[in-house]
Design a protein around this motif. Structure first.
Motif, PDB file in Angstrom:
ATOM      1  N   GLY A 242      23.062  60.447 -47.073  1.00 39.63           N
ATOM      2  CA  GLY A 242      22.493  60.008 -48.332  1.00 39.63           C
ATOM      3  C   GLY A 242      22.530  58.509 -48.504  1.00 39.63           C
ATOM      4  N   ASP A 243      22.057  58.088 -49.656  1.00 36.49           N
ATOM      5  CA  ASP A 243      22.011  56.667 -50.011  1.00 36.49           C
ATOM      6  C   ASP A 243      22.225  56.594 -51.518  1.00 36.49           C
ATOM      7  OD1 ASP A 243      21.543  53.994 -50.375  1.00 36.49           O
ATOM      8  OD2 ASP A 243      19.404  54.065 -49.869  1.00 36.49           O
ATOM      9  N   LEU A 244      23.331  56.001 -51.945  1.00 35.68           N
ATOM     10  CA  LEU A 244      23.631  55.919 -53.370  1.00 35.68           C
ATOM     11  C   LEU A 244      22.510  55.213 -54.136  1.00 35.68           C
ATOM     12  CD1 LEU A 244      27.439  54.994 -53.281  1.00 35.68           C
ATOM     13  CD2 LEU A 244      26.406  57.262 -53.587  1.00 35.68           C
ATOM     14  N   ALA A 245      21.831  54.287 -53.488  1.00 29.12           N
ATOM     15  CA  ALA A 245      20.746  53.569 -54.160  1.00 29.12           C
ATOM     16  C   ALA A 245      19.548  54.467 -54.427  1.00 29.12           C
ATOM     17  CB  ALA A 245      20.314  52.368 -53.316  1.00 29.12           C
ATOM     18  N   GLN A 246      19.435  55.582 -53.710  1.00 28.96           N
ATOM     19  CA  GLN A 246      18.309  56.491 -53.893  1.00 28.96           C
ATOM     20  C   GLN A 246      18.658  57.674 -54.796  1.00 28.96           C
ATOM     21  OE1 GLN A 246      15.776  57.260 -50.354  1.00 28.96           O
ATOM     22  NE2 GLN A 246      17.202  55.970 -49.223  1.00 28.96           N
ATOM     23  N   GLY A 247      19.774  57.603 -55.498  1.00 31.43           N
ATOM     24  CA  GLY A 247      20.149  58.678 -56.410  1.00 31.43           C
ATOM     25  C   GLY A 247      19.243  58.706 -57.627  1.00 31.43           C
ATOM     26  N   THR A 248      18.584  59.840 -57.891  1.00 31.03           N
ATOM     27  CA  THR A 248      17.608  59.908 -58.977  1.00 31.03           C
ATOM     28  C   THR A 248      17.909  60.998 -60.003  1.00 31.03           C
ATOM     29  OG1 THR A 248      16.229  61.288 -57.538  1.00 31.03           O
ATOM     30  CG2 THR A 248      15.723  58.941 -57.622  1.00 31.03           C
ATOM     31  N   THR A 249      18.831  61.900 -59.729  1.00 32.60           N
ATOM     32  CA  THR A 249      19.154  62.923 -60.709  1.00 32.60           C
ATOM     33  C   THR A 249      20.099  62.348 -61.767  1.00 32.60           C
ATOM     34  OG1 THR A 249      21.013  63.684 -59.359  1.00 32.60           O
ATOM     35  CG2 THR A 249      18.889  64.792 -59.039  1.00 32.60           C
TER      36      THR A 249
ATOM     37  N   ALA B 169      23.545  61.984 -60.300  1.00 30.70           N
ATOM     38  CA  ALA B 169      23.627  61.427 -58.950  1.00 30.70           C
ATOM     39  C   ALA B 169      24.952  60.703 -58.716  1.00 30.70           C
ATOM     40  CB  ALA B 169      22.456  60.473 -58.707  1.00 30.70           C
ATOM     41  N   ALA B 170      25.439  60.792 -57.488  1.00 33.63           N
ATOM     42  CA  ALA B 170      26.732  60.199 -57.131  1.00 33.63           C
ATOM     43  C   ALA B 170      26.671  58.675 -57.208  1.00 33.63           C
ATOM     44  CB  ALA B 170      27.129  60.630 -55.728  1.00 33.63           C
TER      45      ALA B 170
END
Length: 683
Positions: A494-501, A504-505
């Protein structure tokens, strides 16, 4: 004969070897059917032989090898001194009694192909990389490691493979795996790893190649326990679907978290989708969904389930012929209390109460000289069931969740000190159904049902689970994954910068704890191999606004093109940009806010430009219209992002969604906007 002619002759030798392997596998299926032995052994042998024949028959018609290792004769070459090995996607046997003509990329010696360098040749004198046009060998490139030659990023063939136009589904990267990627791919089965990967760093490829490697290195164990790949949506799974078969692995389960949770037959709706998933008939508000996905719900659900357990209030007396066997109330209380303290799954605990109560009756019977047998035990089990129904009643996951969400008193008791009154009101059903069988479930409700199902009895478990786009999983979804990998390992991508929910973490350590692997290693990949430098620089400028701590990305590539244009008519500009993109080779995507995609599709089709959606990527149509919410994990040669402000304003974490959209291009990126850009301009 020139060097290239010799290598092409070797290609034909490899293809002959593959045909011989397939013919042999098919013959073995026929011979295996006549082998004597017990039925179980015969069935296992038959399945193995047929599986091997199927695997060989379904191999894609690609290059048989991509690299070659020539070892010197020095002491550092060890047992490989003077040997030559061709490295390919799968093992190809030689003639009878001869060494293999191609070594599988996962074999121990193949690791040297990826790890050796001028600083540490590991006994290799020459590493050769091969260039291909389809199935035609076009050339090769040598690195004389013993003389200090190591092309690295200057490798013409490796750069051409990385930059090759992106048409159709995702490809494997066995020919271009980098040393840091290889170390992750070959990590041991017992290791759980979290890969924080910026766009284009190959994190998805690393996860899929790790699945293939683990199946190679631990075949017997993982064929029994299974490998599970979880992706964010069906479009993404379709995009990656060809990678594992290309690597010779056709029996890996690939699904989404939602589909995984919706599999269990629920006696609630009576309706099922074509793939067997439960049809969802309800939708939550954003607030209700966020609460249901919160880890605190695990406490609430456990309380709601175990609230059903009651202390015995009377002794039991069971008739048995001329006798009546009696168990005192204090003994029954001890049985229930001891069972609760053992923290068994609820359904197992119920069976334990039944068996211990029957055992108490047995002791009374034996004290009177009776000799209870199996028939007597079953009879007593039936006799004590009404008592157990009172103190440890049977439960269904749907029934427990419906009882919690449909009854404010039950919810108040279970959520006391955990959820506020406002939070309880947000998740309480306004119109409770007459029965849990007629309930309408939301996606978040299925997460709750799965949690209760895990409290009742342990679900099927996998030997290894790979979770892609894991930053978007909620704590409760993470718990569902953890239950299925309790005795196995996981690869988190994953990528924390791409968290969209909404959930998101923001921290991988906390996320790994929810996934049941707090000791997992976190590794960052920061070199973008598929994203050009211009796109990487743009994405890096957006990072400070995303409120996450991730390292900046650097690009392996110096090519690519970025254009940002303000336009008066976005639809007309998109049509013009697509027509221009069609002059180049490769795939094209128009990424826009979900509410804009229908109008853009109509505009393109009106101008005679055929388009497809993300669910059919890889079809003959080159142009895809992709809603921003489905762009994650996908890659295209040419990307046109239409009206970035609309993407950013469409949801609470819209800037993260825009970050995803801007990093889907592997060659050219056009940004077309009418409204002001929601990210910093170029410095």
């Amino acid at each position: 004969m020139t060097g290239l002619e010799e290598e092409r002759a070797y290609v034909e030798r490899c293809r002959t070897g593959l045909r011989r392997m397939l013919d042999g596998a098919r013959l073995n299926v026929i011979v295996g059917e006549q082998v004597a032995g017990d039925r179980y052994s015969a069935e296992r042998l038959g399945r193995h032989l047929k599986s091997l024949a199927k695997e060989l028959g379904e191999l894609p018609d690609g290059p048989p090898f991509f690299g070659r290792l020539d070892f010197g004769r020095g002491a550092d070459a060890g047992d490989h001194g003077g040997q030559r090995y061709y490295i390919g996607r799968r093992h190809i046997s030689g003639d009878s009694g001869e060494p293999p003509v191609v070594i599988d990329w996962r074999a121990p010696v193949s690791r040297i192909f990826y790890q050796a360098g001028a600083a540490d040749p590991q006994g290799v004198s020459v590493r050769r990389r091969f260039g291909w046009a389809g199935t035609t060998l076009t050339g090769f490139e040598d690195e004389r490691l013993e003389l200090g030659e190591d092309l690295g990023s200057a490798s013409r063939i490796m750069a051409a493979e990385i930059e090759r136009p992106r048409v159709g589904p995702m490809r494997d990267i066995v020919a271009t795996i980098q040393p840091e990627q290889d170390r992750l791919v070959r990590a041991g089965l017992e290791e759980s790893i979290c890969v924080q990967g910026a766009p284009g760093t190959g994190k998805t490829a690393v996860g899929l190649h790790r699945a293939a490697y683990l199946l190679y290195a631990h075949r017997d164990r993982l064929q029994r326990a299974g490998v599970l790949v979880l992706g964010p949506n069906r479009a993404f799974l379709g995009y990656i679907s060809a990678v594992l078969p290309a690597l010779g692995e056709v029996d890996v389960e690939q699904t989404t978290v939602d589909e995984l949770l919706a599999r269990a037959p629920l006696a609630t709706t009576g309706k099922r989708a074509g793939d067997g998933a439960v049809v969802r008939l309800a939708a939550d508000t954003g607030t209700a969904a966020a609460i249901k996905h919160d880890a605190r719900m695990a406490v609430v659900l456990r309380r709601a389930l175990y609230e059903r357990v009651r202390k015995p209030t009377r002794p039991i007396s069971v008739p048995d012929g001329s006798y009546r066997w009696r168990v005192p109330e204090e003994d029954l209380r001890r049985i229930v209390d001891d069972t609760r303290r053992e923290a068994l799954p609820y359904a197992v605990g119920r069976e334990r109460v039944i068996s211990r109560t029957v055992e108490a009756l047995r002791r009374h019977a034996e004290a009177r000289g009776a000799t209870p047998n199996a028939v007597w035990t079953r009879k007593m089990g039936r006799a004590v069931t009404p008592f157990v129904d009172e103190v440890w009643p049977a439960a269904r996951p749907e029934e427990v969740v419906a009882g919690l969400l449909g009854d404010p008193a039950v919810l108040a008791r279970a959520a006391a000190g955990v959820l506020t009154e406002e939070e309880q009101a947000a998740i309480l059903w306004t119109r409770p159904p007459r029965s849990y069988r007629s309930a309408k479930w939301s996606a978040a409700d299925l997460v709750l049902i799965d949690e209760v199902a895990g409290l009742l009895e342990r679900p099927a478990r996998y030997g290894h689970v790979i979770v892609d786009e894991a930053q978007d999983l909620s704590p409760m979804q993470c718990r569902a994954v953890a239950r299925r990998s309790a005795h196995g390992s996981i690869t988190v991508l994953g990528d924390l910068a791409q968290g969209t929910t909404p959930w998101a973490a923001r921290d991988w350590r906390e996320h790994l704890a929810h996934l049941g692997k707090p000791e997992g290693q976190v590794v960052a990949l920061t070199t973008g191999f598929r994203v050009p430098a211009a796109v990487v620089e743009l994405a890096n400028r957006l990072l400070p606004a995303l409120d996450v701590e991730v390292p900046l990305t650097r690009s392996f590539r110096a090519d690519g093109r970025l254009r940002v244009r303000q336009v008066p008519d976005p639809q007309a500009a998109v049509v013009a940009a697509v027509r221009e993109a069609l002059e180049y080779e490769g795939s094209i995507a128009v990424i826009a806010a979900d509410t804009h995609t229908d109008d853009l599709t109509t505009a393109l089709e009106k101008e005679g430009v055929p388009v497809t959606g993300p669910a059919t990527l890889g079809a003959a149509t080159r142009v895809a219209i992709v809603p921003a919410t489905l762009a994650k994990g996908l890659e295209f040669d040419h990307v046109i992002v239409a009206e970035p402000a609309a993407i950013a304003e469409a949801e609470p974490r819209g800037l993260n969604r825009l970050y995803v959209a801007l990093t889907r291009a592997v060659s050219r990126l056009d940004i077309l906007h009418t409204h002001p850009l929601p990210f910093p301009p170029a410095r």
